[in-house]
Write a protein that holds these residues in place. Structure first.
Motif, mmCIF file in Angstrom:
data_model
loop_
_atom_site.group_PDB
_atom_site.id
_atom_site.type_symbol
_atom_site.label_atom_id
_atom_site.label_comp_id
_atom_site.label_asym_id
_atom_site.label_seq_id
_atom_site.Cartn_x
_atom_site.Cartn_y
_atom_site.Cartn_z
ATOM 1 N N GLY A 1 -3.392 -0.104 15.093
ATOM 2 C CA GLY A 1 -3.992 0.415 13.857
ATOM 3 C C GLY A 1 -3.157 1.469 13.156
ATOM 4 O O GLY A 1 -3.597 2.061 12.170
ATOM 5 N N PRO B 1 0.850 -1.203 0.000
ATOM 6 C CA PRO B 1 0.000 0.000 0.000
ATOM 7 C C PRO B 1 0.879 1.244 0.000
ATOM 8 O O PRO B 1 2.052 1.186 0.382
ATOM 9 C CB PRO B 1 -0.770 -0.126 1.312
ATOM 10 C CG PRO B 1 0.094 -0.959 2.184
ATOM 11 C CD PRO B 1 0.826 -1.904 1.280
ATOM 12 N N GLU B 2 0.297 2.323 -0.423
ATOM 13 C CA GLU B 2 1.001 3.619 -0.356
ATOM 14 C C GLU B 2 1.130 3.991 1.120
ATOM 15 O O GLU B 2 0.135 4.124 1.817
ATOM 16 C CB GLU B 2 0.146 4.647 -1.097
ATOM 17 C CG GLU B 2 0.666 6.036 -1.036
ATOM 18 C CD GLU B 2 1.333 6.398 -2.365
ATOM 19 O OE1 GLU B 2 2.055 7.390 -2.361
ATOM 20 O OE2 GLU B 2 1.116 5.684 -3.366
HETATM 21 P P1 ADP Z 1 -1.020 -2.275 13.408
HETATM 22 O O1 ADP Z 1 -0.167 -3.448 12.985
HETATM 23 O O2 ADP Z 1 -0.207 -1.082 13.813
HETATM 24 O O3 ADP Z 1 -2.098 -2.577 14.389
HETATM 25 P P2 ADP Z 1 -2.108 -2.552 10.753
HETATM 26 O O4 ADP Z 1 -0.876 -2.691 9.914
HETATM 27 O O5 ADP Z 1 -2.878 -3.774 11.075
HETATM 28 O O6 ADP Z 1 -1.771 -1.769 12.106
HETATM 29 O O7 ADP Z 1 -3.039 -1.454 10.067
HETATM 30 C C1 ADP Z 1 -4.368 -1.216 10.464
HETATM 31 C C2 ADP Z 1 -5.277 -1.204 9.250
HETATM 32 O O8 ADP Z 1 -4.973 -0.081 8.440
HETATM 33 C C3 ADP Z 1 -5.079 -2.415 8.371
HETATM 34 O O9 ADP Z 1 -6.319 -2.774 7.818
HETATM 35 C C4 ADP Z 1 -4.135 -1.934 7.304
HETATM 36 O O10 ADP Z 1 -4.235 -2.682 6.107
HETATM 37 C C5 ADP Z 1 -4.574 -0.488 7.127
HETATM 38 N N1 ADP Z 1 -3.462 0.343 6.709
HETATM 39 C C6 ADP Z 1 -2.407 0.708 7.449
HETATM 40 N N2 ADP Z 1 -1.565 1.483 6.734
HETATM 41 C C7 ADP Z 1 -2.089 1.590 5.510
HETATM 42 C C8 ADP Z 1 -1.699 2.271 4.308
HETATM 43 N N3 ADP Z 1 -0.576 2.985 4.257
HETATM 44 N N4 ADP Z 1 -2.528 2.181 3.256
HETATM 45 C C9 ADP Z 1 -3.658 1.470 3.317
HETATM 46 N N5 ADP Z 1 -4.093 0.814 4.399
HETATM 47 C C10 ADP Z 1 -3.316 0.860 5.496
#
Ligand code: ADP
Length: 719
Positions: free
Chosen positions: A215, A183-184
Motif C-alpha cells: 500500500g 497521481p500526485e
Molecule cells: P503497492 O503497490 O505498494 O501495494 P499501490 O500502488 O497499490 O501500492 O497503492 C495503494 C493504494 O494507494 C492504491 O489505491 C493507489 O492508487 C493509492 N495511491 C498510492 N499512491 C498514491 C498517490 N500518490 N496518490 C493517490 N493515490 C495513491
C-alpha cells in the motif's frame, strides 16, 4: 560462395544444427525457417550464418524461409544465455520464445459492410440497420445493435445493400496516451520515481529494488517510470511481470486506466489466437506495454527499455517443470542484454535482492509508509494452545469475535489458508489407512465441490469411495484437517447471513473468473472471502479491514532453506491486505508457536530485525545469498538401474575448490508418477561458476534410457 546456416530447433538437442542456405533464400540471423529433421520439417530459428569453406560434407538444404517475424538478436542471445545458465538444451527456452509464433493465427470472421446501394424500400427497421452498420460487424452483432430480427439484416444482404467480407480482427494495441497525468506522488514516492527515471535516462543496464510496505504506492511509482520510458523514446517497450494470473488482471486494469490503452496480456490462460496477435505485435514493436506472467520474459521485444518484476520475492516466479528458470533472476539477465532498466518491487524483498541492495549492486529505493492516511494493520497473535477452536472447528473464539465485529461494521474479512480443497488428508476410521495417490508419494486431498480425492502434485483424481479400499469398511473415511472449502463451510455456519466466497485455483480457474471475484470483493459484494495465496497478494480491497490467518504455522513445517523467509513474506502479504484505505485494519494470526522468530517479527512489524537474523544464519551456513546451490534429481522406473546410476554419478562429481556435493539421497518425494527419485545437492561459493561445474559433471555420465536427470540451479523446492 554459398553459406551455412546454424539453426536452433525448439527441441531438447544440445546445440544448433547446420544446414545449407539454398540459392536466393537470403537469410538473416533470427529468421524463422522450415528445416528438415529426419522425415519431418521443423520450425527453427537461424542463429548464425557463415561462408561454406570447401571440403565439408554436403549439408541438407533448408526447405523454406517462413513468412514470420524475425526474432531479434537480443532475444536469441537471451535464450542461449538462459540455457547455458540452466545447464539445459537451448531448445527449451527457444520453445518458450516461439510459443506465440507457433500458436494458430486468428481465424477470419465474417462482417457486413455497407456497399452504398440504396434499399428498394426503407422501413424504420431497415433504417436502424443502416445506422448501426457504419462500423463493420458480424450479422448477429448487427441485428443486436440495431434491435431488429436477423431477417431484416438478411433481406438487406440479399438486396446488395450490405456485403459480406472476411476480416482478421487485428488487436488494436493503441499507443499509450502519455499526456495523461499520473497521481500526485508523495515525497518519498517522487524520490523513488526520480531515481528510476534517472536510471532510464542513463540508457544502460541498471537494477533498482523498490522496497515499500504493502500500500505504499509501488505500483504508482513504477507506472510513473513506465510513462517516462515510453515518452522518452517512441519505440520503447515496457514489460511488467507478475507472479500470478489473478494479479495480472488487477495491474492490466491499472495500466489501462493510466495510459488509456490496453496492454498486451501474456500468460498461460491467454487463448492461442490472442497469444499469436500479442507475440506479433511485440515483435513488430506495435505493442509497447506487456503485462504478463513469467514466460512473457521470452517475448521478442524490439526495444525493451524497462522490466518491472512486481512481488519479486514470490516463489511462483520459479518455473519448476520443463525448462527450469527463475523469472526474477532471468529478468536481470535480459535487462543486461537489452541494456535496460530493471525494477524489482516488493514489500518483503527476497534475501537475494536485499543482499544485492546492501552491497550496492542494486539501487535501493525505500518508500516510507502507506500512502495517505492508510496505516499498516495491527497484528495480533492468537495462541491456539490458550484459545483453541471447538473440536472439529478451525476458527478460534478471538477470530470469530473479530469477524462478528467486522461484519457488524459492514466491513470485509479475508480468511487466509494456503490449502486448496476441503481436507488435506482422508483416513479410514476402521483400519487407519491413509488415502494416497497410486503412483506418487502424496496424500489425496478431498475436494467437496467436485466430490473427488485429488493428488495436487500430478493432478490424479478419483471419486471419494464409500468404502475403505484397504479394509472394505463402509462409510469409514473421515476428513482430517482444513482446506479453504472447509473453512468456508464453517464461516457459513457461523454467519449464515454473510456473503461468503472462496478464492482458490480450484474455484477460480481462469483469468475472467478471477477478475470477476476481485471486482466483487472490491465493490463490497462479499463479506467473507476465504482464500489461498491466489488472492492474498497485491490486491486492493478498500472495505477489507480484518485478515484472519487460519494456520500461520503451515509454511514452517516443511523446514527447507527458505521456510521462514517464505512464511514471513506470505503472511506479511496476507495481513497487508487489511486496512488499505481510510479504515484501520487488523490481522489475527492463529499459531501454536507464538514465540517463533517469524511470528514475533510479524507481530512487531519488524522486518529488518527478521531479515538481519535470517541473513546471519545464511551467512554462517554459506547458503544463498552467501553461496550458491544446485540440485540434481535423477528419476527412473527401474530402482536397480537408478541406484547404480546415481552411484556412478556420485563418483563422477568433479573435484573443485569451494564446491561440496551432498548425496545421493532418497528424495522426500520418493515416488512421482511411478518414477523413483534420488537427489544430490551441491553447495558452492559465490565465486564458483556453478553452471559450468554442473555442465562438466553432467557430460561425464550417460544415464541409461530408463533414467532422467534434471538439474536445478538455485532450487526453491527440495522435495
Ligand atoms: P503497492 O503497490 O505498494 O501495494 P499501490 O500502488 O497499490 O501500492 O497503492 C495503494 C493504494 O494507494 C492504491 O489505491 C493507489 O492508487 C493509492 N495511491 C498510492 N499512491 C498514491 C498517490 N500518490 N496518490 C493517490 N493515490 C495513491
Amino acid at each position: 560462395m554459398s553459406r551455412i546456416a546454424s539453426v536452433l530447433l525448439p527441441m531438447p538437442l544440445p546445440e544448433a544444427f547446420d544446414y545449407a542456405e539454398p540459392e536466393g533464400m537470403d537469410l538473416a540471423v533470427g529468421d524463422q525457417v522450415a528445416a528438415p529433421l529426419g522425415p519431418r520439417l521443423m520450425r527453427g530459428v537461424v542463429v548464425g550464418l557463415r561462408d561454406a569453406v570447401g571440403g565439408n560434407r554436403p549439408l541438407k538444404p533448408l526447405a523454406e524461409r517462413l513468412d514470420e517475424p524475425r526474432l531479434p538478436e537480443n532475444t536469441l542471445e537471451f535464450v542461449q544465455w538462459a540455457a547455458r545458465y540452466a545447464v539445459d538444451a537451448p531448445g527449451g527456452p527457444l520453445a518458450i520464445a516461439l510459443r506465440g509464433a507457433r500458436a494458430p493465427k486468428p481465424k477470419p470472421v465474417k462482417v457486413l459492410e455497407l456497399t452504398g446501394a440504396e434499399p428498394g424500400k426503407l422501413t424504420p427497421a431497415r433504417q436502424k440497420v443502416l445506422d448501426a452498420a457504419a462500423a463493420p460487424m458480424s450479422p448477429a452483432d448487427l441485428a443486436r445493435a440495431a434491435g431488429v430480427s436477423s431477417g431484416v439484416v438478411k433481406g438487406l444482404v440479399d438486396e446488395g445493400v450490405l456485403a459480406v467480407r472476411q476480416i482478421v480482427a487485428e488487436a488494436a494495441f493503441d499507443p499509450p496516451d502519455l499526456s495523461r497525468p499520473g497521481p500526485e506522488l508523495n515525497p518519498s514516492q517522487r524520490a523513488s520515481a526520480e531515481a528510476m527515471t534517472a536510471l532510464l535516462d542513463e540508457d544502460r543496464f541498471g537494477v533498482a529494488l523498490l522496497d515499500g510496505v504493502t500500500g505504499s504506492g509501488k505500483t504508482e511509482v513504477y507506472l510513473e517510470a513506465a510513462a517516462h520510458a515510453l515518452a522518452a523514446d517512441p519505440t520503447a517497450q515496457v514489460l511488467i511481470l507478475l507472479p500470478e494470473i489473478a494479479l495480472t488482471q488487477a495491474v492490466i486494469g491499472r495500466v489501462a486506466a493510466r495510459f488509456g490503452a490496453q496492454p498486451g496480456e501474456w500468460h498461460s490462460d491467454v487463448a492461442p489466437p490472442a497469444r499469436r496477435r500479442t507475440w506479433e505485435a511485440v515483435a513488430s514493436g506495435r505493442c509497447r506495454i506487456v503485462v504478463g506472467a513469467r514466460s512473457a520474459l521470452f517475448l521478442p521485444f524490439l526495444n525493451l527499455r524497462l522490466i518491472v518484476v512486481d512481488e519479486e520475492h514470490d516463489s511462483s516466479f520459479k518455473q519448476e517443470e520443463g525448462f527450469i528458470y527463475h523469472a526474477r533472476d532471468l529478468a536481470v539477465v535480459r535487462g543486461r542484454i537489452e541494456k535496460a532498466a530493471v525494477v524489482l518491487a516488493s514489500a518483503t524483498p527476497s534475501l537475494e535482492s536485499l543482499r544485492n541492495a546492501e552491497t550496492g549492486r542494486y539501487r535501493w529505493l525505500r518508500l516510507a509508509g502507506r500512502h495517505g492516511i492508510a496505516r499498516l494493520p495491527d497484528i495480533e497473535l492468537v495462541d491456539l494452545r490458550v484459545t483453541p477452536p471447538e473440536t472439529g472447528r478451525w476458527l478460534s473464539p478471538p477470530l470469530v469475535t473479530a469477524m462478528a465485529e467486522t461484519l457488524a461494521r459492514g466491513e470485509q474479512t479475508l480468511l487466509f489458508l494456503n490449502r486448496r480443497g476441503y481436507a488435506p488428508l482422508v483416513l479410514c476410521r476402521a483400519c487407519g489407512e491413509r488415502m494416497t495417490a497410486p503412483d506418487t508419494d502424496s496424500w489425496l486431498v478431498e475436494h467437496r465441490y467436485s466430490g473427488r480425492l485429488v493428488c495436487h502434485l500430478t493432478g490424479f483424481s478419483m471419486p471419494k469411495p464409500d468404502r475403505c479400499p484397504h479394509c472394505g469398511a463402509k462409510d469409514s473415511l473421515v476428513s482430517i484437517g482444513p482446506g479453504v472449502e472447509r473453512v468456508e463451510e464453517e464461516a457459513r455456519l457461523l454467519f449464515p447471513e454473510a456473503r461468503v466466497a472462496v478464492f482458490s485455483s480450484d474455484t477460480v480457474f481462469d483469468a475472467r473468473e478471477a477478475r470477476r471475484l476481485v471486482e466483487s470483493m472490491a465493490a463490497g459484494d462479499i463479506d467473507i472471502l476465504v482464500a489461498t495465496q491466489a488472492a492474498a497478494k497485491g490486491h486492493n480491497f478498500p472495505k477489507l479491514t480484518l485478515v484472519g490467518v487460519v494456520d500461520a504455522d503451515l509454511g514452517l513445517r516443511g523446514g527447507d532453506l527458505r521456510a521462514a523467509e517464505r512464511t514471513y513474506q506470505l503472511l506479511a502479504q496476507a495481513t497487508g491486505r487489511a486496512g488499505r484505505r481510510d479504515r484501520p485494519g487488523k490481522a489475527l494470526l492463529q499459531t501454536y508457536a507464538p514465540d517463533h522468530a517469524v511470528m514475533q517479527a510479524l507481530a512487531a512489524q519488524d522486518r529488518d530485525a527478521f531479515v538481519a537474523a535470517e541473513m546471519e544464519e545464511r551467512e554462517f551456513a554459506r547458503l544463498p545469498p552467501f553461496g550458491r546451490l544446485a540440485a540434481v534429481v535423477a528419476s527412473g522406473t527401474d530402482p536397480g538401474q537408478l541406484d547404480a546410476f546415481v552411484r556412478t554419478m556420485a563418483e563422477a562429481a568433479p573435484n573443485a575448490e569451494g564446491v561440496e556435493v551432498y548425496g545421493p539421497a532418497d528424495a522426500p518425494l520418493g515416488l512421482v508418477r511411478g518414477r523413483r527419485r534420488k537427489r544430490f545437492l551441491v553447495r558452492a561459493d559465490r565465486t564458483v561458476d556453478l553452471s559450468a561445474y554442473m555442465a562438466t559433471w553432467r557430460a561425464r555420465v550417460k544415464p541409461p534410457a530408463s533414467v532422467r536427470v534434471a538439474i536445478d540451479i538455485d532450487p526453491y523446492s527440495f522435495l
